[in-house]
Design a protein around this motif. Structure first.
Motif, PDB file in Angstrom:
ATOM      1  N   LEU A 156     -33.028 113.870  44.850  1.00 53.49           N
ATOM      2  CA  LEU A 156     -32.269 115.095  45.119  1.00 53.49           C
ATOM      3  C   LEU A 156     -33.135 116.334  44.916  1.00 53.49           C
ATOM      4  O   LEU A 156     -32.999 117.317  45.656  1.00 53.49           O
ATOM      5  N   HIS A 157     -34.042 116.287  43.946  1.00 48.01           N
ATOM      6  CA  HIS A 157     -34.983 117.405  43.762  1.00 48.01           C
ATOM      7  C   HIS A 157     -35.891 117.554  44.984  1.00 48.01           C
ATOM      8  O   HIS A 157     -36.244 118.681  45.363  1.00 48.01           O
ATOM      9  N   THR A 158     -36.276 116.452  45.580  1.00 46.05           N
ATOM     10  CA  THR A 158     -37.124 116.520  46.768  1.00 46.05           C
ATOM     11  C   THR A 158     -36.386 117.203  47.915  1.00 46.05           C
ATOM     12  O   THR A 158     -36.972 118.003  48.648  1.00 46.05           O
ATOM     13  N   ILE A 159     -35.094 116.915  48.062  1.00 45.13           N
ATOM     14  CA  ILE A 159     -34.311 117.576  49.099  1.00 45.13           C
ATOM     15  C   ILE A 159     -34.266 119.081  48.826  1.00 45.13           C
ATOM     16  O   ILE A 159     -34.522 119.892  49.720  1.00 45.13           O
ATOM     17  N   ALA A 160     -33.958 119.453  47.594  1.00 49.62           N
ATOM     18  CA  ALA A 160     -33.932 120.874  47.228  1.00 49.62           C
ATOM     19  C   ALA A 160     -35.322 121.489  47.353  1.00 49.62           C
ATOM     20  O   ALA A 160     -35.461 122.678  47.667  1.00 49.62           O
ATOM     21  N   GLY A 161     -36.353 120.673  47.148  1.00 49.42           N
ATOM     22  CA  GLY A 161     -37.730 121.142  47.269  1.00 49.42           C
ATOM     23  C   GLY A 161     -38.076 121.623  48.657  1.00 49.42           C
ATOM     24  O   GLY A 161     -38.983 122.437  48.829  1.00 49.42           O
ATOM     25  N   GLY A 162     -37.354 121.164  49.654  1.00 49.53           N
ATOM     26  CA  GLY A 162     -37.568 121.659  51.006  1.00 49.53           C
ATOM     27  C   GLY A 162     -37.267 123.140  51.119  1.00 49.53           C
ATOM     28  O   GLY A 162     -37.870 123.844  51.918  1.00 49.53           O
ATOM     29  N   LEU A 163     -36.363 123.611  50.297  1.00 52.06           N
ATOM     30  CA  LEU A 163     -35.989 125.022  50.286  1.00 52.06           C
ATOM     31  C   LEU A 163     -36.749 125.801  49.211  1.00 52.06           C
ATOM     32  O   LEU A 163     -37.245 126.889  49.462  1.00 52.06           O
ATOM     33  N   LEU A 164     -36.867 125.221  48.031  1.00 53.03           N
ATOM     34  CA  LEU A 164     -37.417 125.929  46.867  1.00 53.03           C
ATOM     35  C   LEU A 164     -38.882 125.632  46.569  1.00 53.03           C
ATOM     36  O   LEU A 164     -39.491 126.365  45.804  1.00 53.03           O
ATOM     37  N   GLY A 165     -39.396 124.551  47.121  1.00 49.12           N
ATOM     38  CA  GLY A 165     -40.691 124.023  46.704  1.00 49.12           C
ATOM     39  C   GLY A 165     -40.454 123.020  45.586  1.00 49.12           C
ATOM     40  O   GLY A 165     -39.496 123.158  44.811  1.00 49.12           O
ATOM     41  N   LEU A 166     -41.299 122.012  45.504  1.00 46.26           N
ATOM     42  CA  LEU A 166     -41.086 120.951  44.519  1.00 46.26           C
ATOM     43  C   LEU A 166     -41.146 121.421  43.067  1.00 46.26           C
ATOM     44  O   LEU A 166     -40.299 121.031  42.269  1.00 46.26           O
TER      45      LEU A 166
ATOM     46  N   PRO B 125     -42.264 119.763  58.246  1.00 42.69           N
ATOM     47  CA  PRO B 125     -43.479 120.588  58.279  1.00 42.69           C
ATOM     48  C   PRO B 125     -43.209 122.081  58.052  1.00 42.69           C
ATOM     49  O   PRO B 125     -44.079 122.794  57.557  1.00 42.69           O
ATOM     50  N   LEU B 126     -42.026 122.546  58.399  1.00 40.16           N
ATOM     51  CA  LEU B 126     -41.685 123.960  58.201  1.00 40.16           C
ATOM     52  C   LEU B 126     -41.092 124.239  56.818  1.00 40.16           C
ATOM     53  O   LEU B 126     -40.898 125.386  56.451  1.00 40.16           O
ATOM     54  N   SER B 127     -40.815 123.176  56.058  1.00 41.44           N
ATOM     55  CA  SER B 127     -40.183 123.336  54.750  1.00 41.44           C
ATOM     56  C   SER B 127     -41.206 123.724  53.688  1.00 41.44           C
ATOM     57  O   SER B 127     -42.408 123.806  53.952  1.00 41.44           O
ATOM     58  N   ALA B 128     -40.717 123.935  52.477  1.00 39.94           N
ATOM     59  CA  ALA B 128     -41.571 124.292  51.346  1.00 39.94           C
ATOM     60  C   ALA B 128     -42.187 123.067  50.675  1.00 39.94           C
ATOM     61  O   ALA B 128     -42.869 123.197  49.656  1.00 39.94           O
ATOM     62  N   LEU B 129     -41.975 121.890  51.227  1.00 40.07           N
ATOM     63  CA  LEU B 129     -42.579 120.671  50.669  1.00 40.07           C
ATOM     64  C   LEU B 129     -44.059 120.600  51.039  1.00 40.07           C
ATOM     65  O   LEU B 129     -44.466 121.118  52.078  1.00 40.07           O
ATOM     66  N   PRO B 130     -44.844 119.929  50.208  1.00 40.09           N
ATOM     67  CA  PRO B 130     -46.265 119.765  50.554  1.00 40.09           C
ATOM     68  C   PRO B 130     -46.406 118.977  51.861  1.00 40.09           C
ATOM     69  O   PRO B 130     -45.644 118.050  52.108  1.00 40.09           O
ATOM     70  N   PRO B 131     -47.359 119.340  52.692  1.00 41.23           N
ATOM     71  CA  PRO B 131     -47.527 118.618  53.958  1.00 41.23           C
ATOM     72  C   PRO B 131     -48.019 117.193  53.726  1.00 41.23           C
ATOM     73  O   PRO B 131     -48.733 116.920  52.769  1.00 41.23           O
ATOM     74  N   HIS B 132     -47.585 116.311  54.603  1.00 40.81           N
ATOM     75  CA  HIS B 132     -48.101 114.943  54.577  1.00 40.81           C
ATOM     76  C   HIS B 132     -48.064 114.386  55.996  1.00 40.81           C
ATOM     77  O   HIS B 132     -47.203 114.758  56.793  1.00 40.81           O
TER      78      HIS B 132
END
Length: 158
Positions: free
Chosen positions: A41-51, A115-122
């Motif tokens: 769930l943190h990873t999902i929120a990380g898309g908006l907030l960053g991990l 790719p457009l989210s605040a998550l690290p790219p992979h």
């Protein structure tokens, strides 16, 4: 006749899709790598907030992740419902349409949204998690949305 077909299609289709998909994700990641549900769930929120910010937020950001997950599923259901008005195939062949919609959603999420989210790219790779996630989008997301829309639209076409 169904009184509010859009509410049914979006609420039921999106709700079932979100519930099945998050159940899949929590179960898969726990069994595959021992990942705690809050971390998913943190990873999902990380898309908006960053991990880092999502992880630091604890329970509040885990709940934000769950809320975002449901909001996205409701938006996916709303989009399908709206488009189904113009393309009757979507309600005449809901199983085929739902599976294809799930594939399209998977592609959009992985190659546009993430790719457009605040998550690290992979880089995407055809791994077990990627392939099971594709199946989840096909059968747990696209299919319930299409079937709920078919039921709702059926009441409009009667």
């Amino acid at each position: 006749m169904m009184r509010r077909p859009a509410v049914f299609a979006i609420g039921v289709g999106g709700g079932i899709a979100a519930t099945l998909d998050i159940a899949y994700a929590l179960t898969f990641w726990f069994c595959y790598r021992g990942v705690a549900p809050t971390a998913v769930l943190h990873t999902i929120a990380g898309g908006l907030l960053g991990l880092p910010a999502a992880r630091a937020g604890g329970t509040a950001t885990a709940l934000l992740g769950l809320g975002l997950h449901y909001a996205i599923a409701f938006a996916m259901a709303a989009a399908f419902f709206i488009v189904s008005r113009y393309f009757r195939f979507l309600t005449r062949q809901p199983i085929i349409a739902g599976v294809l919609y799930g594939i399209a959603l998977y592609a959009i999420m992985n190659f546009v949204v993430l790719p457009l989210s605040a998550l690290p790219p992979h880089a995407w790779k055809p791994t077990l998690p990627a392939l099971t996630d594709l199946c989840s989008h096909m059968f747990f997301v696209g299919l319930p949305i299409a079937l709920a829309t078919r039921r709702a639209r059926g009441s409009l076409q009667s």
